[in-house]
Each structure stands twice: as C-alpha cells, then as structure tokens.
Design a protein around this motif. Structure first.
Motif, mmCIF file in Angstrom:
data_model
loop_
_atom_site.group_PDB
_atom_site.id
_atom_site.type_symbol
_atom_site.label_atom_id
_atom_site.label_comp_id
_atom_site.label_asym_id
_atom_site.label_seq_id
_atom_site.Cartn_x
_atom_site.Cartn_y
_atom_site.Cartn_z
ATOM 1 N N GLU A 269 -45.476 38.160 31.684
ATOM 2 C CA GLU A 269 -46.894 37.899 31.903
ATOM 3 C C GLU A 269 -47.140 36.768 32.888
ATOM 4 O O GLU A 269 -48.165 36.748 33.573
ATOM 5 C CB GLU A 269 -47.563 37.579 30.569
ATOM 6 N N ARG A 270 -46.209 35.814 32.964
ATOM 7 C CA ARG A 270 -46.406 34.703 33.892
ATOM 8 C C ARG A 270 -45.047 34.133 34.281
ATOM 9 O O ARG A 270 -44.039 34.388 33.630
ATOM 10 C CB ARG A 270 -47.284 33.620 33.272
ATOM 11 N N ARG A 271 -45.058 33.344 35.343
ATOM 12 C CA ARG A 271 -43.820 32.724 35.811
ATOM 13 C C ARG A 271 -43.374 31.637 34.847
ATOM 14 O O ARG A 271 -44.185 31.074 34.104
ATOM 15 C CB ARG A 271 -44.022 32.116 37.201
ATOM 16 N N GLU A 272 -42.093 31.343 34.878
ATOM 17 C CA GLU A 272 -41.583 30.217 34.101
ATOM 18 C C GLU A 272 -42.165 28.916 34.638
ATOM 19 O O GLU A 272 -42.550 28.830 35.813
ATOM 20 C CB GLU A 272 -40.056 30.153 34.198
ATOM 21 N N PRO A 273 -42.226 27.878 33.820
ATOM 22 C CA PRO A 273 -42.682 26.575 34.314
ATOM 23 C C PRO A 273 -41.827 26.107 35.493
ATOM 24 O O PRO A 273 -40.632 26.426 35.579
ATOM 25 C CB PRO A 273 -42.503 25.654 33.107
ATOM 26 N N ARG A 274 -42.445 25.359 36.381
ATOM 27 C CA ARG A 274 -41.737 24.937 37.584
ATOM 28 C C ARG A 274 -40.488 24.123 37.250
ATOM 29 O O ARG A 274 -39.456 24.246 37.914
ATOM 30 C CB ARG A 274 -42.666 24.118 38.490
ATOM 31 N N GLU A 275 -40.546 23.304 36.202
ATOM 32 C CA GLU A 275 -39.381 22.499 35.840
ATOM 33 C C GLU A 275 -38.194 23.388 35.487
ATOM 34 O O GLU A 275 -37.045 23.075 35.826
ATOM 35 C CB GLU A 275 -39.725 21.587 34.662
ATOM 36 N N GLN A 276 -38.463 24.487 34.805
ATOM 37 C CA GLN A 276 -37.371 25.380 34.424
ATOM 38 C C GLN A 276 -36.829 26.124 35.637
ATOM 39 O O GLN A 276 -35.623 26.321 35.779
ATOM 40 C CB GLN A 276 -37.858 26.375 33.367
ATOM 41 N N ARG A 277 -37.721 26.518 36.533
ATOM 42 C CA ARG A 277 -37.272 27.180 37.757
ATOM 43 C C ARG A 277 -36.484 26.215 38.638
ATOM 44 O O ARG A 277 -35.543 26.613 39.336
ATOM 45 C CB ARG A 277 -38.464 27.755 38.518
ATOM 46 N N ALA A 278 -36.855 24.953 38.593
ATOM 47 C CA ALA A 278 -36.129 23.954 39.379
ATOM 48 C C ALA A 278 -34.689 23.813 38.897
ATOM 49 O O ALA A 278 -33.763 23.622 39.698
ATOM 50 C CB ALA A 278 -36.845 22.603 39.308
#
Length: 671
Positions: free
Chosen positions: A335-344
C-alpha cells in the motif's frame, strides 16, 4: 529487484530480505520450548490442515503492514533487525571516513534529493537521447550495463557448469520490465489490467524524463516487450540445468548475435576464444534479430524507461512514487513505500555489503552460535549419508559417487572468511545517485574481471544480513548467513526438537538441493555430468513426477494452482530436508530421550517447528507473482509436504477421512 538469486543458486525462501531479523543470543521468542503455541488453532485437526492447526490463529490475527506485500517470520525478523543495522549505520555516518556511513547519509538527505531533482541523472539521459541509429544504441549498451540498467539480454558471471573451477560469462534472455512473460501474454484476470497499468507507468516515466507524446511511445515499447515475451522461455524451461547450458566461444556468439554486440558488452578482458554460456540460444538469437527490426526510437525509449527505473529510488519522490505505484502496488500489492530510514539501510547494504556485514557479525553473531550450527550441519550430512546407503532404488556405483559428493560439501556458516575490498569505491554523503552509480559500476567491473579466472571459493553471493539459506551446484556449497541462525530457525538454548524441525530442516533442504531434479545433474566436483545409471534416473523421475502431481492439485488462489514442475526442486528439497532432519533428530541423544513438553511429544514438536517457519500471509498480487514465477510453493503447501512422512502421520494419529491423509502407497519417498 524481484529476486537476488541466480539460476544456479537455490534459495530457501526465494526472496531475499536484505535487512534481517532479531539479535542472536536473546531470550527465546516463542513459548518456553521454542514454539509459539498462542498462534495455533486447536479447533483444526492436524490431519485436515496442519498449517492451520499450527498457525491458524497467527494467520487470522496478524495484519500485513501497509509497506509490505507479505507478513511472515522472515519479514518480522527483517523488520526487527533493520533497527539493529540502522544503529550501526547511525554511528558510521558520524565517521567521515566511513563508506557505509556516507552511503547511508546520502540516502537520508531527502531535502537534497528533492532539490537536485533529475539533475544527477541528466548527463546519462542526454547520452540516451542522443541515440539516433542502431550503431549508436549498440555503442551505449556497455555503459548501460555497468550502470545496472536492464538490457534486452542479460550478462552474468558464475562458475562454469562444465568447468566449475573457473568463471564463465553467461548470456541470457532479458528485455521484460514485468516479472514474467505470462504478464504480457495471459488473459487470466487481473493480468490484462496489469498490462494497462504497466503501459501507463511507462508513459508517466517518459513524462518525468521530459518527453512528449509519452502515451504513444509507451505503447510502442509495450509492443516491443510483448514481442520479446513471445520468444522468451518459460520459468519451467529456464530451471533445466542441462537445457540452459550451451557453451560456445565469444567469437561464435558475436557472429550469431550481430546486432547487440556481446563481445563489447563483456569488455576488454575477453577475446574471440573466450568461453561463454548461452542459456536460451534461440530466444537470445530472436531477441538480437528483434532489436534490428525495431525502430531505434523504440529501443531508445525502452532504454530511457529502464534508466529512470534503475535509479527511481534515488530520485525525487515524484519519480520514486510513480515507480512504486506500479511495482510496489500493482505487482506486489503493497500500500505504501517503506519509511525512508529503512530504505536507507537497504541502500547502504546494497552499496557496500561487506562493510556492513563485517560490522554486523562483529556485533550480532557469536562464536557459540556458529559452532552449534556447524555441529548440526555435520549431523545432517551424516544422516543424509546413512539414507543414501538405505536407498533401494539407487545402484551401488551411484551411491559411491553420492557419498563422495557429500564428502566434498563446503558448509559456509555465518559470514565469509574474506571480505571484498572497497578501497577504490568512493561514497559521498552528498551524492546519492553518484553513489548508486559507482557502487553498480564497481560490482560490474568486479564480476567481469573474474571471467576465465579460478573461482574465488571465499566469495559469497549473499550477505550475512540475509534471512535465507542457499545451495550452489558448481561449488558444491551450502550457505547459512548469520541472520537465519537465530530464533525461530535456530536457538542453541531451545528445545532440540524445534531446532531440528527448524534450522535442521533448512540445512537438510539446502543439502538435498545438491540431489534434487537439477542438483543431481552435477557430480561430486560440481561439474554438470551424467553420473547416475539409466535405472537410477528412471526411478528418481517416477518419484518426482508423483510429487509434481501432488503439488499441481493445490489451489492457493481461485483458478491459480501451484505449478508442480516449476516448484519441483524446492518441493524435493523440503521433503528430503524434513526426512533427513528427522533422522538426525532421532539419532541424537535429545531425540532418543525426548520428554513430553506442554503435552507435545518430541516428534510433534519437531513438525511444529517446521510448520512455524512457514507462517506466511500474502497479498493476492504478491501471491500471484510467486505462483507464476517463483520456484517455491506458498507457505501452507510447504507445511503440507509432511503428509508424505510416516513419522508425521504417526505423531498426530492421521488416518483415513482426514484431508491431508495419504495412504502409504501414495506417499512420495525420494531420499
């Protein structure tokens, strides 16, 4: 990417989770003997649906997070461990000399990413825009390959199946932006709608790259990819190790593929006499001809779209969100992207995996866990050795070779003995796209630099932070990263029955991959060769065909069955892994003197340990993709394979009239 797994590297779960689970040495997470009894549904008879019996309450009460396409023990382990990896990176970003810290910081600097917009990618896009003829297109492909941009053909470097001590370049079909040819060709719902969404995404991507007439141009690219799909091999064909091994010389291949220029793609380290392997010769040749017959404007647009897609996650949200709207929502169902911290965290791991891996194992992986896991591997290998002796369908001479193959196994536990050296790789805290480009170029150059060299036995194809396990045919190796050697897979302090049903069955699974329908084609030195007698092969196929028919019956989605032929290797490995791990457990002191705990016998706890691993819930889109493309059966069906074991039937008093009951004559027995 969809998979981080090469066709010759067999994964336990099939989808790699790059930032895995819980810390090692912590208190057990599931019950006092290692199994979460609260997740059971005791209203279900074990013989009717053992998955629901062991996991039914968990399945009913566990939601799928909006930024996930599935929820499972694997994803839970990944989410927990992401915080621990992030802690390492938060410290590293304060060190100006840290590559992983710089990579992590560059991804976290969202304001700078938005401020720069498409500018960091524009120098490359201008080179793509400048392509006006087939010669210019062909000349640009080597640089596109170095940047990790998808091309009409794939290039890889792996140990040579015919000479497993050396690396060889592998050329394969490619050119599809969606997961598989069926997404282009099948009219089963919802695939026609998926195609419409894909074409709309391509048009939007062209617009984001500053192009006009995007809808018409996207339609032309869609027609090109559909033509590629029609000439591409199926997933079942692609998993045939013998059929996909077609060695030739680079000179001969370049003559056969005059339009794509494979020699140029492989760079200056090769010559006409260089050995290469082509996986799908007729498909690759047809793709080469198709590129010559396709207007260069269409080829250029396809390359442009793939260029933006390759770096979408490092570009502004307008680009990344559009990319996610198709690949994340439509293909995976998230439904949505992972939080930016996790993608980082994921970006840093992808960029300099060994830098992160070295810090990770120093902090989270204990010598005690490594030693205990290695002891269990040795016990499982010994159990497999005994089973080979007991086979009534394998010739004595073949058994001797099988024993020799077991002796040659290399179990790789936790982390590699040597790390890659990234001294020449520059990471800057203010250059996200540049970091991504340099990391991909470094990996590409490293890979191509191995062509023709002796195999680096120390090198892993995964990271210690990966919640998965792997078997590799040419190197006769089985790999267990640090991240999977933790509860609920493995806890040195937990009940032995659950450990054997968990990590023991995982070990047996990877071990038996070397003897599955494809692994059995590789001899004790990892060479693709026929070392079984015709009678052995016939007896083996009779048994495996029965397993195909069994799994073909399962229907996880309405109208969409498990493909028993596509999943055969993994289903063989599950069945054999359980069988061998059970033998090892019963032969151990713990198995011989197992007490009853919470009303469960040792045998019952063993099978509950296996069932607990496969607590999986899928979004329909993700499950559909897996059923169409993935060599692994869904979680429930992986649990059900125990219906073939006499020991499971006896442990839970399974009999006629129960849905999972199989008469003894119908139970599949292979190893």
């Amino acid at each position: 990417m969809v998979w981080l797994r090469h066709f010759r590297v067999l994964a336990f779960v099939g989808a790699v989770l790059c930032v895995p689970g819980a810390m090692f040495g912590q208190a057990r997470q599931a019950g006092h003997f290692g199994f979460d009894e609260a997740g059971m549904d005791r209203s279900v008879r074990p013989g009717d649906d053992f998955y629901a019996y062991a996991n039914g309450t968990w399945a009913k009460t566990t939601p799928i997070a909006p930024d996930h396409s599935t929820v499972s023990l694997f994803t839970r382990m990944a989410d927990t461990n992401s915080a621990r990896v992030r802690d390492i990176l938060d410290s590293a970003r304060r060190d100006p000399s840290s590559r992983m810290g710089a990579a992590y910081a560059s991804y976290l600097d969202h304001d700078r990413v938005e401020h720069l917009g498409m500018a960091p990618l524009q120098p490359w896009l201008r080179r793509v825009f400048a392509v006006q003829d087939l010669a210019a297109y062909r000349a640009l492909l080597p640089d596109a390959l170095r940047l990790g941009i998808a091309l009409p053909v794939g290039i890889d470097v792996q140990p040579d199946d015919g000479d497993p001590d050396s690396y060889v370049a592998i050329v394969s079909q490619a050119g599809l932006g969606m997961p598989d040819r069926s997404y282009y060709l099948s009219d089963d719902k919802p695939l026609p709608d998926t195609r419409a969404h894909y074409e709309a995404w391509m048009a939007r991507t062209l617009e984001l790259a500053g192009q006009r007439g995007a809808a018409k141009r996207a339609h032309a690219v869609m027609a090109f990819e559909t033509a590629v799909a029609k000439i591409s091999w199926t997933p079942v064909q692609n998993r045939d190790a013998a059929r996909t091994y077609n060695p030739t010389t680079l000179g001969a291949l370049d003559a056969a593929l005059p339009h794509l220029g494979v020699a140029t793609l492989l760079g200056h380290t090769t010559n006409d006499a260089t050995r290469v392997v082509v996986m799908q010769p007729d498909a690759v040749a047809a793709i080469d001809k198709l590129t010559a017959d396709t207007p260069v404007a269409v080829l250029r647009d396809a390359l442009l779209i793939q260029s933006v897609h390759a770096y979408a996650d490092e570009l502004p949200d307008a680009v990344a969100d559009a990319d996610f709207a198709f690949f994340g929502k439509v293909i995976d169902g998230s439904e949505r992207r992972e939080p930016r911290e996790q993608r980082a965290v994921g970006f840093a791991v992808d960029s300099v995996p060994d830098d992160v891996g070295r810090a990770y194992v120093a902090r989270w992986f204990t010598p005690e866990t490594k030693a205990a896991a290695l002891d269990m591997v040795k016990g499982i290998i010994a159990a497999m050795d005994r089973r080979i002796d007991a086979l009534d369908w394998m010739a004595p001479a073949t058994k001797l070779r099988a024993h020799a193959k077991l002796r040659n196994f290399t179990p790789r536990i936790g982390y590699p003995d040597r790390w890659h050296d990234y001294r020449e790789l520059v990471m800057r805290p203010d250059d996200l796209v540049g970091n991504a480009m340099r990391a991909r170029q470094w990996r590409h150059d490293w890979d191509l630099g191995r062509i023709g060299k002796s195999v680096y036995r120390w090198e892993w194809t995964t990271t210690p932070m990966t919640v998965d396990a792997f078997a590799n045919y040419p190197t006769v190796a089985i790999t267990f990263p640090a991240a999977i050697l933790q509860p609920p897979f493995f806890d040195p302090h937990a009940d032995a029955a659950v450990n054997y049903g968990g990590i023991g069955a995982v070990i047996g699974h990877e071990l038996s991959h070397q003897f599955d329908d494809q692994g059995a084609k590789y001899d004790e030195h990892g060479r693709l060769a026929t070392w079984w007698t015709p009678g052995d092969i016939a007896a083996f196929r009779s048994r495996t065909n029965a397993l195909v028919r069994q799994f073909d019956q399962y229907e996880p989605l309405p109208g969409l069955h498990v493909n028993g032929r596509l999943t055969l290797g993994e289903n063989i490995a599950d069945l054999a892994g359980l069988t061998v791990a059970y033998d090892a457990y019963k032969g151990s002191p713990d198995g011989r003197a197992a007490a009853v705990l919470d009303g469960f016998t040792g045998d019952q706890r063993f099978f509950l340990g296996w069932a607990q691993l496969w607590r999986y819930r899928y979004r329909d889109a993700d499950l559909r993709r897996r059923l169409l493309t993935n060599g692994h059966s869904p979680g429930a069906q992986r649990v059900w394979t125990m219906r073939n074991l006499d020991s499971w039937n006896a442990a839970f008093d399974v009999g006629p009239g129960m849905r999972l009951y199989l008469p003894k004559a119908e139970r599949v027995r292979i190893w």
